[in-house]
Design a protein around this motif. Structure first.
Motif, short mmCIF file in Angstrom:
data_model
loop_
_atom_site.label_atom_id
_atom_site.label_comp_id
_atom_site.label_asym_id
_atom_site.label_seq_id
_atom_site.Cartn_x
_atom_site.Cartn_y
_atom_site.Cartn_z
N VAL A 1 2.54 -96.76 -3.82
CA VAL A 1 3.20 -98.11 -4.37
C VAL A 1 2.36 -99.25 -4.42
O VAL A 1 2.45 -99.82 -5.31
CB VAL A 1 4.47 -98.32 -3.28
CG1 VAL A 1 5.02 -99.64 -3.38
CG2 VAL A 1 5.41 -97.20 -3.21
N ALA A 2 1.34 -99.40 -3.55
CA ALA A 2 0.47 -100.44 -3.80
C ALA A 2 -0.38 -100.48 -5.03
O ALA A 2 -0.52 -101.39 -5.69
CB ALA A 2 -0.41 -100.59 -2.44
N VAL A 3 -0.87 -99.27 -5.10
CA VAL A 3 -1.73 -99.03 -6.56
C VAL A 3 -0.73 -99.36 -7.66
O VAL A 3 -1.38 -99.98 -8.79
CB VAL A 3 -2.33 -97.80 -6.53
CG1 VAL A 3 -3.05 -97.40 -7.82
CG2 VAL A 3 -3.24 -97.62 -5.27
N CYS A 4 0.35 -98.77 -7.81
CA CYS A 4 1.17 -98.88 -8.80
C CYS A 4 1.55 -100.30 -9.06
O CYS A 4 1.71 -100.88 -10.25
CB CYS A 4 2.56 -98.15 -8.51
SG CYS A 4 2.56 -96.48 -8.90
N VAL B 1 3.14 -97.30 -19.09
CA VAL B 1 2.20 -96.48 -19.07
C VAL B 1 1.79 -96.35 -17.53
O VAL B 1 1.53 -95.00 -17.20
CB VAL B 1 0.74 -97.47 -19.22
CG1 VAL B 1 -0.50 -97.06 -18.90
CG2 VAL B 1 0.80 -97.73 -20.71
N THR B 2 2.60 -97.01 -16.47
CA THR B 2 2.35 -96.85 -15.03
C THR B 2 3.02 -95.70 -14.79
O THR B 2 2.75 -94.72 -14.11
CB THR B 2 2.60 -97.99 -14.09
OG1 THR B 2 1.80 -99.07 -14.38
CG2 THR B 2 2.59 -97.71 -12.80
N ALA B 3 4.43 -95.66 -15.37
CA ALA B 3 5.29 -94.57 -15.16
C ALA B 3 4.74 -93.06 -15.58
O ALA B 3 4.94 -92.04 -14.96
CB ALA B 3 6.83 -94.75 -15.66
N ILE B 4 4.43 -93.37 -16.73
CA ILE B 4 3.93 -92.01 -17.54
C ILE B 4 2.70 -91.59 -16.64
O ILE B 4 2.52 -90.34 -16.45
CB ILE B 4 3.43 -92.33 -19.01
CG1 ILE B 4 4.74 -92.49 -19.71
CG2 ILE B 4 2.72 -91.13 -19.52
CD1 ILE B 4 4.30 -92.74 -21.31
N THR B 5 1.64 -92.49 -16.29
CA THR B 5 0.46 -92.09 -15.40
C THR B 5 0.83 -91.26 -14.24
O THR B 5 0.35 -90.21 -13.76
CB THR B 5 -0.34 -93.23 -15.21
OG1 THR B 5 -0.60 -93.72 -16.49
CG2 THR B 5 -1.70 -92.74 -14.57
N ALA B 6 1.98 -92.00 -13.22
CA ALA B 6 2.27 -91.42 -12.40
C ALA B 6 2.88 -89.94 -12.35
O ALA B 6 2.51 -88.95 -11.58
CB ALA B 6 3.20 -92.22 -11.44
N MET C 1 -3.30 -92.89 -10.62
CA MET C 1 -3.13 -94.29 -10.86
C MET C 1 -4.31 -95.26 -10.31
O MET C 1 -4.69 -96.12 -10.98
CB MET C 1 -2.04 -94.63 -10.02
CG MET C 1 -0.65 -94.21 -10.40
SD MET C 1 -0.46 -95.09 -11.99
CE MET C 1 -0.78 -96.65 -11.73
N VAL C 2 -5.06 -94.67 -9.45
CA VAL C 2 -6.50 -95.26 -9.26
C VAL C 2 -7.42 -95.46 -10.25
O VAL C 2 -8.00 -96.17 -10.85
CB VAL C 2 -6.94 -94.62 -7.83
CG1 VAL C 2 -8.43 -95.23 -7.62
CG2 VAL C 2 -6.23 -94.86 -6.64
N CYS C 3 -7.52 -94.24 -10.91
CA CYS C 3 -8.50 -94.05 -12.22
C CYS C 3 -7.78 -95.01 -13.19
O CYS C 3 -8.72 -95.66 -14.06
CB CYS C 3 -8.45 -92.73 -12.50
SG CYS C 3 -8.91 -91.60 -11.58
N ARG C 4 -6.63 -95.28 -13.32
CA ARG C 4 -6.17 -96.08 -14.37
C ARG C 4 -6.19 -97.55 -14.04
O ARG C 4 -6.60 -98.24 -15.02
CB ARG C 4 -4.57 -95.92 -14.53
CG ARG C 4 -3.86 -96.76 -15.48
CD ARG C 4 -4.27 -96.35 -17.06
NE ARG C 4 -3.47 -94.94 -17.24
CZ ARG C 4 -3.82 -94.43 -18.58
NH1 ARG C 4 -4.65 -94.78 -19.34
NH2 ARG C 4 -3.19 -93.07 -18.63
N CYS C 5 -6.21 -97.73 -12.63
CA CYS C 5 -6.63 -99.02 -12.12
C CYS C 5 -8.12 -99.69 -12.52
O CYS C 5 -8.30 -100.87 -12.90
CB CYS C 5 -6.34 -99.57 -10.85
SG CYS C 5 -4.15 -99.36 -10.67
N ILE D 1 -12.85 -98.58 -25.14
CA ILE D 1 -11.91 -98.11 -24.03
C ILE D 1 -12.35 -96.76 -23.71
O ILE D 1 -12.43 -95.72 -24.49
CB ILE D 1 -10.61 -97.89 -24.46
CG1 ILE D 1 -9.90 -99.20 -25.11
CG2 ILE D 1 -9.61 -97.28 -23.21
CD1 ILE D 1 -8.37 -99.24 -25.54
N LEU D 2 -12.82 -96.65 -22.23
CA LEU D 2 -13.01 -95.39 -21.63
C LEU D 2 -11.97 -94.33 -21.34
O LEU D 2 -11.02 -94.80 -21.05
CB LEU D 2 -13.82 -95.83 -20.23
CG LEU D 2 -14.67 -94.78 -19.60
CD1 LEU D 2 -15.97 -94.62 -20.61
CD2 LEU D 2 -15.39 -95.21 -18.28
#
Length: 403
Positions: A59-62, A122-127, A361-365, A376-377
């Motif tokens: 939740v914190a990372v999201c 993007v956050t929802a799809i990534t999770a 999610m960490v990788c996305r952040c 963009i990587l």
């Protein structure tokens, strides 16, 4: 009158008479819980603590990812995110009356509106994709009883790349502006690949015999090599540099599609693939047993393996269409989940769902904070940066994680 009748008569209380309460039993006569019950209680408490800790981290990372305005290159506070959502629902409510704000008026009210809405999607799809990738990896490793088994082994994932390849060949650089066609072609090739996989595997197994997992693996290897030859030939001999960049950006999903059909395809595939696994979550524990033991327990090993592999493959390709090639999640996260949560499949299910979403999610952040000259990587490269050091440390310190 018999003795039994007299006792029954004496047991009847007179009117107004109260029944005497039994004297409390001495402490040494109270039955104690067995050691096994105590161990089960401690195990459940440990599982609950780990689940809560990982869920809080997720939740914190999201929330952090939601507060990153990538378009404007700024970090915003949570109240701005909440204000963006409130404005979004207000726009939906005003849509019935026709008094919606124009884009310029929306930006005057909240300049982060469109960027943060896109970041929410993007956050929802990534999770969701992280959950699917981790579950797919643990299913493959359990079926093959191999710590390096991967959902790419059946070759279906290459069907996604072939679908993108056909799109770029047909429409050239305009393929960037045709996301719906990309989804239709990618899933179309996935269906064709699965059909060919089952057909040829059944033909090799012979009439009247069930599908064999090893035959599926052999056919999948052949299909994967065939797709690889086609992709290599077209990208090297047909594509120009411009078309190669278009193909690479689409196949790696560098720009995540956040339209409604992206969610529709992803959610439908997630429901289709995860529902059987949830229903079979207790029976899937026997996948780690030899086939002779499965038969002794009355479980059809072949049928259970085919269902697990099919669902895992659908999970993996659904995630790949949305976020690109991130197979490393399927390899690493099941090891971490097994190490932290245990080997029982119910615990693995919980651990992989939470850890898969957390790692991706960490990788996305961390992506926006890593300097990259070429633009963009891709998130697949980010996964290697983030996951591999932790995986190497875990393997070095826990040599017998799989056992």
């Amino acid at each position: 009158m018999s003795t039994g009748s007299s006792k029954a008569t004496e047991a009847v209380l007179a009117p107004g008479q109260e029944r005497k309460k039994a004297a409390p039993r001495p402490a040494d006569q109270i039955p104690k819980k067995s050691p096994l019950s105590n161990l089960q209680m401690l195990d459940q408490q440990a599982l609950r603590r780990k689940t809560i800790v990982v869920a809080v981290l997720l939740v914190a990372v999201c929330l952090f990812n939601l507060c990153v305005d990538r378009y404007n290159g700024e970090l915003v506070t949570p109240d701005v995110v909440l204000g963006t959502w409130a404005l979004f629902f207000q726009q939906l409510d005003l849509g019935h009356t026709g008094n919606v704000l124009t884009p310029d008026q929306v930006l005057d009210v909240n300049k982060h509106y469109y960027s943060l809405l896109n970041q929410t999607a993007v956050t929802a799809i990534t999770a969701i994709c992280g959950m699917l990738l981790a579950l797919a990896g643990t299913l493959y490793q359990n079926v093959f009883r191999n710590p390096i088994a991967s959902p790419t082994m059946l070759g279906v994932s290459n069907g996604v790349q072939v679908g993108v390849l056909v799109l770029v060949v047909l429409f050239g650089a305009n393929a960037v502006n045709m996301p719906l066609a990309r989804y239709l072609l990618s899933y179309g090739f996935i269906i064709l690949t699965l059909a060919a996989l089952f057909f040829f595997s059944k033909m090799i197994s012979g009439p009247g015999r069930p599908l064999n997992v090893i035959n599926m693996l052999l056919v999948g290897t052949i299909i994967s090599q065939l797709y690889g030859v086609i992709t290599t030939y077209v990208t090297w001999n047909v594509f120009t540099d411009e078309l190669w960049e278009v193909y690479n950006s689409l196949s790696e999903a560098i720009a995540v599609d956040t339209e409604w059909y992206a969610f529709a395809f992803l959610l439908v595939m997630a429901v289709i693939s995860v529902t059987p696994i949830v229903l079979l979550r207790f029976r899937l524990n026997v996948l780690s047993f030899p086939e002779s033991d499965m038969k002794g327990l009355g479980v059809s090993a072949n049928r259970l393996q085919v269902v697990a592999l099919t669902c895992a493959t659908l999970m993996m390709v659904a995630a790949q269409v949305s976020v690109g090639t991130v197979a490393m999640i399927s390899l690493v996260v099941p090891h971490v989940s097994r190490f932290l949560f245990g080997a029982e499949f119910r615990k693995q299910f919980i651990g992989n769902v939470l850890l898969g979403a957390l790692v991706l999610m960490v990788c996305r952040c961390v992506g926006p904070f890593i300097p990259y000259v070429g633009g963009i990587l891709p998130i697949g490269t980010l996964v290697s940066f983030v996951v591999m050091p932790a995986f190497a440390w875990m393997i070095a310190t826990q040599q017998r994680t799989w056992e």
